[in-house]
Design a protein around this motif. Structure first.
Motif, PDB file in Angstrom:
ATOM      1  N   GLY A  86       0.812  -1.211   0.000  1.00  0.00           N
ATOM      2  CA  GLY A  86       0.000   0.000   0.000  1.00  0.00           C
ATOM      3  C   GLY A  86       0.846   1.261   0.000  1.00  0.00           C
ATOM      4  N   ILE A  87       1.932   1.276   0.780  1.00  0.00           N
ATOM      5  CA  ILE A  87       2.835   2.432   0.783  1.00  0.00           C
ATOM      6  C   ILE A  87       3.453   2.627  -0.593  1.00  0.00           C
ATOM      7  CG2 ILE A  87       5.069   3.222   1.638  1.00  0.00           C
ATOM      8  CD1 ILE A  87       2.998   3.848   3.606  1.00  0.00           C
ATOM      9  N   ALA A  88       3.927   1.534  -1.193  1.00  0.00           N
ATOM     10  CA  ALA A  88       4.522   1.628  -2.533  1.00  0.00           C
ATOM     11  C   ALA A  88       3.510   2.120  -3.552  1.00  0.00           C
ATOM     12  CB  ALA A  88       5.084   0.263  -2.942  1.00  0.00           C
ATOM     13  N   GLU A  89       2.273   1.654  -3.438  1.00  0.00           N
ATOM     14  CA  GLU A  89       1.225   2.093  -4.362  1.00  0.00           C
ATOM     15  C   GLU A  89       0.927   3.579  -4.197  1.00  0.00           C
ATOM     16  OE1 GLU A  89      -3.178   0.808  -4.271  1.00  0.00           O
ATOM     17  OE2 GLU A  89      -2.184  -0.649  -5.580  1.00  0.00           O
ATOM     18  N   SER A  90       0.907   4.060  -2.948  1.00  0.00           N
ATOM     19  CA  SER A  90       0.665   5.487  -2.707  1.00  0.00           C
ATOM     20  C   SER A  90       1.778   6.340  -3.294  1.00  0.00           C
ATOM     21  CB  SER A  90       0.536   5.751  -1.207  1.00  0.00           C
ATOM     22  OG  SER A  90      -0.615   5.134  -0.676  1.00  0.00           O
ATOM     23  N   VAL A  91       3.037   5.906  -3.117  1.00  0.00           N
ATOM     24  CA  VAL A  91       4.172   6.657  -3.673  1.00  0.00           C
ATOM     25  C   VAL A  91       4.106   6.664  -5.195  1.00  0.00           C
ATOM     26  CG1 VAL A  91       6.684   6.717  -3.865  1.00  0.00           C
ATOM     27  CG2 VAL A  91       5.621   6.216  -1.666  1.00  0.00           C
ATOM     28  N   ALA A  92       3.769   5.519  -5.794  1.00  0.00           N
ATOM     29  CA  ALA A  92       3.662   5.459  -7.256  1.00  0.00           C
ATOM     30  C   ALA A  92       2.538   6.354  -7.763  1.00  0.00           C
ATOM     31  CB  ALA A  92       3.435   4.012  -7.694  1.00  0.00           C
ATOM     32  N   MET A  93       1.405   6.353  -7.069  1.00  0.00           N
ATOM     33  CA  MET A  93       0.300   7.233  -7.454  1.00  0.00           C
ATOM     34  C   MET A  93       0.713   8.698  -7.389  1.00  0.00           C
ATOM     35  SD  MET A  93      -2.788   5.352  -5.395  1.00  0.00           S
ATOM     36  CE  MET A  93      -3.617   6.933  -5.193  1.00  0.00           C
ATOM     37  N   ALA A 155      -7.797   5.746 -10.500  1.00  0.00           N
ATOM     38  CA  ALA A 155      -8.633   6.871 -10.066  1.00  0.00           C
ATOM     39  C   ALA A 155      -7.823   7.844  -9.218  1.00  0.00           C
ATOM     40  CB  ALA A 155      -9.835   6.346  -9.276  1.00  0.00           C
ATOM     41  N   GLY A 156      -6.927   7.326  -8.377  1.00  0.00           N
ATOM     42  CA  GLY A 156      -6.099   8.200  -7.560  1.00  0.00           C
ATOM     43  C   GLY A 156      -5.129   9.012  -8.385  1.00  0.00           C
ATOM     44  N   VAL A 157      -4.510   8.386  -9.382  1.00  0.00           N
ATOM     45  CA  VAL A 157      -3.577   9.113 -10.249  1.00  0.00           C
ATOM     46  C   VAL A 157      -4.296  10.232 -10.999  1.00  0.00           C
ATOM     47  CG1 VAL A 157      -2.102   8.902 -12.276  1.00  0.00           C
ATOM     48  CG2 VAL A 157      -2.002   7.168 -10.487  1.00  0.00           C
ATOM     49  N   LEU A 158      -5.456   9.929 -11.552  1.00  0.00           N
ATOM     50  CA  LEU A 158      -6.215  10.945 -12.282  1.00  0.00           C
ATOM     51  C   LEU A 158      -6.664  12.077 -11.352  1.00  0.00           C
ATOM     52  CD1 LEU A 158      -8.405   8.638 -14.570  1.00  0.00           C
ATOM     53  CD2 LEU A 158      -6.402   9.992 -15.220  1.00  0.00           C
ATOM     54  N   ALA A 159      -7.061  11.726 -10.122  1.00  0.00           N
ATOM     55  CA  ALA A 159      -7.489  12.765  -9.180  1.00  0.00           C
ATOM     56  C   ALA A 159      -6.338  13.684  -8.810  1.00  0.00           C
ATOM     57  CB  ALA A 159      -8.069  12.104  -7.924  1.00  0.00           C
ATOM     58  N   ILE A 160      -5.168  13.119  -8.542  1.00  0.00           N
ATOM     59  CA  ILE A 160      -4.007  13.942  -8.190  1.00  0.00           C
ATOM     60  C   ILE A 160      -3.611  14.830  -9.354  1.00  0.00           C
ATOM     61  CG2 ILE A 160      -1.546  13.819  -7.650  1.00  0.00           C
ATOM     62  CD1 ILE A 160      -2.144  11.321  -6.005  1.00  0.00           C
ATOM     63  N   ALA A 161      -3.552  14.257 -10.554  1.00  0.00           N
ATOM     64  CA  ALA A 161      -3.148  15.041 -11.721  1.00  0.00           C
ATOM     65  C   ALA A 161      -4.135  16.162 -12.006  1.00  0.00           C
ATOM     66  CB  ALA A 161      -3.013  14.121 -12.939  1.00  0.00           C
ATOM     67  N   THR A 162      -5.418  15.861 -11.964  1.00  0.00           N
ATOM     68  CA  THR A 162      -6.422  16.883 -12.279  1.00  0.00           C
ATOM     69  C   THR A 162      -6.413  18.008 -11.258  1.00  0.00           C
ATOM     70  OG1 THR A 162      -7.811  15.138 -13.223  1.00  0.00           O
ATOM     71  CG2 THR A 162      -8.854  17.249 -12.813  1.00  0.00           C
ATOM     72  N   ALA A 163      -6.261  17.667  -9.982  1.00  0.00           N
ATOM     73  CA  ALA A 163      -6.271  18.701  -8.949  1.00  0.00           C
ATOM     74  C   ALA A 163      -5.015  19.554  -8.978  1.00  0.00           C
ATOM     75  CB  ALA A 163      -6.432  18.051  -7.576  1.00  0.00           C
ATOM     76  N   ASP A 164      -3.881  18.982  -9.399  1.00  0.00           N
ATOM     77  CA  ASP A 164      -2.612  19.716  -9.339  1.00  0.00           C
ATOM     78  C   ASP A 164      -2.313  20.515 -10.591  1.00  0.00           C
ATOM     79  OD1 ASP A 164      -2.222  18.734  -6.847  1.00  0.00           O
ATOM     80  OD2 ASP A 164      -0.588  17.373  -7.352  1.00  0.00           O
ATOM     81  N   ILE A 227      -5.361   9.586   1.981  1.00  0.00           N
ATOM     82  CA  ILE A 227      -6.771   9.966   2.102  1.00  0.00           C
ATOM     83  C   ILE A 227      -7.564   9.465   0.899  1.00  0.00           C
ATOM     84  CG2 ILE A 227      -8.352  11.884   2.442  1.00  0.00           C
ATOM     85  CD1 ILE A 227      -6.440  11.383   4.752  1.00  0.00           C
ATOM     86  N   LEU A 228      -6.964   9.518  -0.287  1.00  0.00           N
ATOM     87  CA  LEU A 228      -7.677   9.073  -1.479  1.00  0.00           C
ATOM     88  C   LEU A 228      -7.983   7.580  -1.405  1.00  0.00           C
ATOM     89  CD1 LEU A 228      -5.718  10.988  -4.277  1.00  0.00           C
ATOM     90  CD2 LEU A 228      -7.745  11.707  -3.010  1.00  0.00           C
ATOM     91  N   GLY A 229      -7.112   6.817  -0.745  1.00  0.00           N
ATOM     92  CA  GLY A 229      -7.360   5.385  -0.627  1.00  0.00           C
ATOM     93  C   GLY A 229      -8.578   5.055   0.206  1.00  0.00           C
ATOM     94  N   VAL A 231     -11.459   6.394   0.011  1.00  0.00           N
ATOM     95  CA  VAL A 231     -12.659   6.391  -0.832  1.00  0.00           C
ATOM     96  C   VAL A 231     -12.537   5.411  -1.993  1.00  0.00           C
ATOM     97  CG1 VAL A 231     -13.227   8.761  -0.222  1.00  0.00           C
ATOM     98  CG2 VAL A 231     -11.796   8.324  -2.221  1.00  0.00           C
ATOM     99  N   GLY A 232     -11.498   4.562  -1.973  1.00  0.00           N
ATOM    100  CA  GLY A 232     -11.374   3.536  -2.996  1.00  0.00           C
ATOM    101  C   GLY A 232     -10.465   3.865  -4.141  1.00  0.00           C
ATOM    102  N   ALA A 233      -9.636   4.925  -3.987  1.00  0.00           N
ATOM    103  CA  ALA A 233      -8.755   5.320  -5.079  1.00  0.00           C
ATOM    104  C   ALA A 233      -7.361   4.727  -4.948  1.00  0.00           C
ATOM    105  CB  ALA A 233      -8.657   6.849  -5.149  1.00  0.00           C
ATOM    106  N   GLY A 234      -7.219   3.612  -4.251  1.00  0.00           N
ATOM    107  CA  GLY A 234      -5.943   2.942  -4.151  1.00  0.00           C
ATOM    108  C   GLY A 234      -5.040   3.530  -3.082  1.00  0.00           C
ATOM    109  N   GLY A 235      -3.927   2.844  -2.825  1.00  0.00           N
ATOM    110  CA  GLY A 235      -2.961   3.351  -1.870  1.00  0.00           C
ATOM    111  C   GLY A 235      -3.148   2.785  -0.475  1.00  0.00           C
ATOM    112  N   ILE A 236      -2.390   3.352   0.462  1.00  0.00           N
ATOM    113  CA  ILE A 236      -2.368   2.857   1.829  1.00  0.00           C
ATOM    114  C   ILE A 236      -3.636   3.223   2.599  1.00  0.00           C
ATOM    115  CG2 ILE A 236      -1.286   4.919   2.782  1.00  0.00           C
ATOM    116  CD1 ILE A 236      -0.563   1.246   3.725  1.00  0.00           C
ATOM    117  N   GLY A 237      -4.420   4.153   2.074  1.00  0.00           N
ATOM    118  CA  GLY A 237      -5.623   4.579   2.782  1.00  0.00           C
ATOM    119  C   GLY A 237      -6.601   3.445   3.019  1.00  0.00           C
TER     120      GLY A 237
END
Length: 282
Positions: A86-93, A155-164, A227-229, A231-237
């Motif tokens: 999960g940590i690795a997935e969050s860093v990759a996202m 979904a997490g990658v797209l959310a981060i990219a769109t917001a940033d 935090i994104l994880g 709501v189901g957007a992957g990662g350590i959340g």
């Protein structure tokens, strides 16, 4: 020897030049007092509306203290491999989302800079578009993309990219506007095209700033990915949410320590990379 008495006009002129020596006029003091009273009344109304009472605060702090006691000592549990994944997935996202946002934000930042696009209407319109996108939080984008592409890190990658994208574009535009003009003017004076003026006159000055901002956003997005994880957007959340549901607070504490260590490592590495690319020396 008689001392000349200043005229009212001279007193008014001195009051304007040295207001602190004369103090505030009575009307200004009344307005200031009314402003402080209004601010205090607004704060009291908010406290009443949110039902903030000493009893609720004490109960909340007591409950928090009980949770902290259950977190000690931290334990990885039996599924510690899932935590590391999960940590690795969050860093990759965070990395992929920040990378995409940085690439897209560079041309948008150039278009949003007043010294590149001199048309005021176009500049104003694009800046308001940036403001509109910046008004939507990453969590909202994550919920929307989870519905659009399904659960998972995409979904997490797209959310981060769109917001940033909009935030970085605004920061890049401001950096370009604050760049030294003489270098670009010198290149333009020898007959260079506008594209070459931007390439050799502006970008070399602002690329270190853009790099530093992108690295900071990468570090910040690593924390946001948790935090994104939820709501189901992957990662350590997702790992954190599952352990909170079953009240495995010792494992939650272990995940928090992993996140702190990960963010500290990313900060150290980004500092090294920034100094290497920018050319700073310790």
């Amino acid at each position: 020897m008689a001392i000349a008495t200043p005229t009212p006009a001279e007193i008014a002129a001195l009051r304007l030049r040295m207001p602190r020596a004369f103090g505030l006029p009575p009307r200004a003091r009344v307005l200031r007092a009314l402003g402080w009273c209004a601010a205090l009344a607004w704060i009291l109304c908010l406290l009443w509306y949110f039902d903030v009472t000493p009893r609720r605060l004490w109960n909340g702090l007591s409950g928090l203290g009980a949770i902290v006691r259950l977190m000690i000592p931290p334990s990885p549990g039996e599924l510690w491999v899932d935590m590391l994944k999960g940590i690795a997935e969050s860093v990759a996202m965070a990395f992929l989302g920040t990378f995409v946002a940085s690439l897209v934000a560079v041309p948008l930042g150039l278009l949003g800079a007043g010294n590149v696009v001199t048309n005021r209407l176009a500049h104003f319109s694009l800046r308001r578009v940036f403001d509109g996108f910046r008004g939507v939080d990453q969590l909202i984008w994550a919920l929307a993309y989870v519905r659009a592409v399904g659960l998972g890190p995409l979904a997490g990658v797209l959310a981060i990219a769109t917001a940033d994208i909009a935030v970085l574009a605004k920061l890049y535009a401001e950096a370009i506007e604050n760049a030294e003009k003489r270098q670009a003017e010198g290149i333009e004076a020898v007959g260079a095209l506008p594209l070459l003026r931007v390439r050799f006159g502006l970008l070399p000055q602002v690329l270190p700033v853009m790099l530093a901002q992108a690295l900071y956003f990468f570090e910040s997005n690593t924390r946001s990915a948790a935090i994104l994880g939820v709501v189901g957007a992957g990662g350590i959340g997702l790992q954190i949410a599952e352990r909170i549901k079953v009240r495995h607070w010792d494992e939650v504490a272990f995940i928090i320590l992993l996140m702190i260590a990960t963010v500290a490592t990313i900060d150290w590495i980004s500092g090294k990379v920034r100094r290497r690319l920018i050319g700073e020396t310790q």
